[in-house]
Design a protein around this motif. Structure first.
Motif, PDB file in Angstrom:
ATOM      1  N   LEU A 183       1.034  -1.251   0.085  1.00  0.00           N
ATOM      2  CA  LEU A 183       0.242  -0.128  -0.148  1.00  0.00           C
ATOM      3  C   LEU A 183       1.143   1.307  -0.063  1.00  0.00           C
ATOM      4  O   LEU A 183       1.765   1.131   0.501  1.00  0.00           O
ATOM      5  CB  LEU A 183      -0.714   0.047   1.154  1.00  0.00           C
ATOM      6  CG  LEU A 183      -2.002   1.247   1.574  1.00  0.00           C
ATOM      7  CD1 LEU A 183      -3.034   1.060   0.260  1.00  0.00           C
ATOM      8  CD2 LEU A 183      -2.551   1.168   2.719  1.00  0.00           C
ATOM      9  N   TRP A 184       0.473   2.436  -0.602  1.00  0.00           N
ATOM     10  CA  TRP A 184       1.182   3.416  -0.855  1.00  0.00           C
ATOM     11  C   TRP A 184      -0.004   4.780  -0.546  1.00  0.00           C
ATOM     12  O   TRP A 184      -0.964   4.898  -1.097  1.00  0.00           O
ATOM     13  CB  TRP A 184       1.713   3.861  -2.140  1.00  0.00           C
ATOM     14  CG  TRP A 184       2.507   4.824  -2.296  1.00  0.00           C
ATOM     15  CD1 TRP A 184       3.004   5.844  -1.660  1.00  0.00           C
ATOM     16  CD2 TRP A 184       3.070   4.878  -3.900  1.00  0.00           C
ATOM     17  NE1 TRP A 184       3.993   6.661  -2.031  1.00  0.00           N
ATOM     18  CE2 TRP A 184       4.251   6.349  -3.317  1.00  0.00           C
ATOM     19  CE3 TRP A 184       3.100   4.630  -4.694  1.00  0.00           C
ATOM     20  CZ2 TRP A 184       4.891   6.677  -4.508  1.00  0.00           C
ATOM     21  CZ3 TRP A 184       3.915   5.108  -6.168  1.00  0.00           C
ATOM     22  CH2 TRP A 184       4.825   6.302  -5.747  1.00  0.00           C
ATOM     23  N   TRP A 191       6.130   2.463 -10.073  1.00  0.00           N
ATOM     24  CA  TRP A 191       5.433   1.600  -9.299  1.00  0.00           C
ATOM     25  C   TRP A 191       3.878   1.624  -9.435  1.00  0.00           C
ATOM     26  O   TRP A 191       3.109   1.785  -8.836  1.00  0.00           O
ATOM     27  CB  TRP A 191       5.304   2.010  -7.699  1.00  0.00           C
ATOM     28  CG  TRP A 191       6.959   1.764  -7.217  1.00  0.00           C
ATOM     29  CD1 TRP A 191       7.834   2.859  -7.114  1.00  0.00           C
ATOM     30  CD2 TRP A 191       7.646   0.644  -6.864  1.00  0.00           C
ATOM     31  NE1 TRP A 191       9.090   2.322  -6.520  1.00  0.00           N
ATOM     32  CE2 TRP A 191       8.980   0.988  -6.239  1.00  0.00           C
ATOM     33  CE3 TRP A 191       7.009  -0.609  -6.490  1.00  0.00           C
ATOM     34  CZ2 TRP A 191       9.962   0.168  -5.791  1.00  0.00           C
ATOM     35  CZ3 TRP A 191       8.152  -1.433  -6.086  1.00  0.00           C
ATOM     36  CH2 TRP A 191       9.161  -1.349  -5.567  1.00  0.00           C
ATOM     37  N   PRO A 192       3.564   1.356 -11.080  1.00  0.00           N
ATOM     38  CA  PRO A 192       2.102   1.307 -11.117  1.00  0.00           C
ATOM     39  C   PRO A 192       1.371   0.245 -10.620  1.00  0.00           C
ATOM     40  O   PRO A 192       0.297   0.353 -10.358  1.00  0.00           O
ATOM     41  CB  PRO A 192       2.413   1.068 -12.625  1.00  0.00           C
ATOM     42  CG  PRO A 192       3.436   0.347 -12.789  1.00  0.00           C
ATOM     43  CD  PRO A 192       4.418   0.781 -11.941  1.00  0.00           C
ATOM     44  N   GLY A 193       1.808  -0.844 -10.189  1.00  0.00           N
ATOM     45  CA  GLY A 193       1.145  -1.646  -9.500  1.00  0.00           C
ATOM     46  C   GLY A 193       0.860  -1.976  -7.973  1.00  0.00           C
ATOM     47  O   GLY A 193      -0.100  -2.776  -7.604  1.00  0.00           O
ATOM     48  N   VAL A 194       1.183  -0.885  -7.561  1.00  0.00           N
ATOM     49  CA  VAL A 194       1.164  -0.593  -5.861  1.00  0.00           C
ATOM     50  C   VAL A 194      -0.222   0.013  -5.628  1.00  0.00           C
ATOM     51  O   VAL A 194      -0.411   1.246  -6.119  1.00  0.00           O
ATOM     52  CB  VAL A 194       2.150  -0.080  -5.408  1.00  0.00           C
ATOM     53  CG1 VAL A 194       1.994   0.061  -3.702  1.00  0.00           C
ATOM     54  CG2 VAL A 194       3.559  -0.921  -5.294  1.00  0.00           C
ATOM     55  N   THR A 195      -1.011  -0.531  -4.707  1.00  0.00           N
ATOM     56  CA  THR A 195      -2.370   0.379  -4.484  1.00  0.00           C
ATOM     57  C   THR A 195      -2.168   1.546  -3.729  1.00  0.00           C
ATOM     58  O   THR A 195      -1.201   1.648  -2.927  1.00  0.00           O
ATOM     59  CB  THR A 195      -2.978  -0.692  -3.383  1.00  0.00           C
ATOM     60  OG1 THR A 195      -3.536  -1.664  -4.152  1.00  0.00           O
ATOM     61  CG2 THR A 195      -4.557   0.082  -3.131  1.00  0.00           C
TER      62      THR A 195
END
Length: 217
Positions: A48-49, A64-68
């Motif tokens: 999570l970001w 980091w396109p795949g991190v929620t």
């Protein structure tokens, strides 16, 4: 149920060291805003970001396109770091490592992280703060062991007056010591090597250690 070990990536300075790699190994990770820049050097992928993303560059966002992502408005009542910790607690965190919590451009944030760590420790959480080169642990009534190399420097900073302070396995031991609020008496001690033993009867403090600074040897 076992409590989870979480790393929180904050925006302060970080130096990647073996001790830092060891303490974050196998943990779950939440990044707070620009603290995401520490993920890749540490080999971590956050689940999570969070934050208002005012300190996250376009390059970092694109990397980091795949991190929620969980965005918040800039006008909010808490810091991005506190939001990240709250999310970790909601996911069952029992151990928290606050990476990037010390130093950096914002001394107000660094001080708040130290105070917040003490408040979290009062709630029964195992909390540590680190920049890689410097580490901190809350010290509350009871006992605490911190493993440090021989010759490394550490200090105890009291957030209140302290009563019944013991410090053992160090160059300058103390026993049942009363530390006045604001006193420098417990600044710049030297570890003998192995666990440094602390115990406290009353008060609130933080142990600040520099495990790679062997100038006390």
């Amino acid at each position: 149920m076992d409590k989870a070990h979480f790393t929180i990536l904050l925006g302060g300075d970080v130096t990647v060291t073996d001790r830092l790699r060891d303490v974050v190994a196998g943990s779950r990770v939440i990044a707070a805003d620009g603290g995401m820049r520490h993920a890749r050097p540490l080999g971590l992928t956050p689940e999570l970001w969070v934050g208002d993303f005012d300190s996250a560059t376009k390059e970092l966002l694109d990397a980091w396109p795949g991190v929620t992502r969980q965005p918040y408005p800039a006008a909010k009542a808490v810091t991005d770091g506190e939001i990240a910790v709250s999310e970790a607690l909601a996911r069952g965190a029992g151990t928290l490592v606050l990476v990037g919590a010390l130093g950096g451009a914002r001394s107000d944030h660094a001080l708040q992280h130290l105070l917040y760590a003490v408040a979290l420790a009062e709630r029964g959480l195992d909390v540590s703060l680190t920049s890689g080169e410097e580490e901190a642990r809350p010290l509350l009534p009871g006992s605490l062991d911190v493993s440090l190399p021989a010759g490394s420097l550490f200090s105890v900073a009291g957030f209140t007056a302290l009563e019944g302070l013991d410090i053992g396995n160090v160059r300058y031991p103390l026993e049942d010591f009363a530390l006045a609020f604001g006193s420098s008496r417990t600044i710049s001690n030297v570890a003998n090597g192995g666990p440094v033993h602390f115990s406290l009867k009353s008060g609130k403090a933080i142990v600040l250690a520099r495990p790679y600074d062997l100038t006390g040897a």
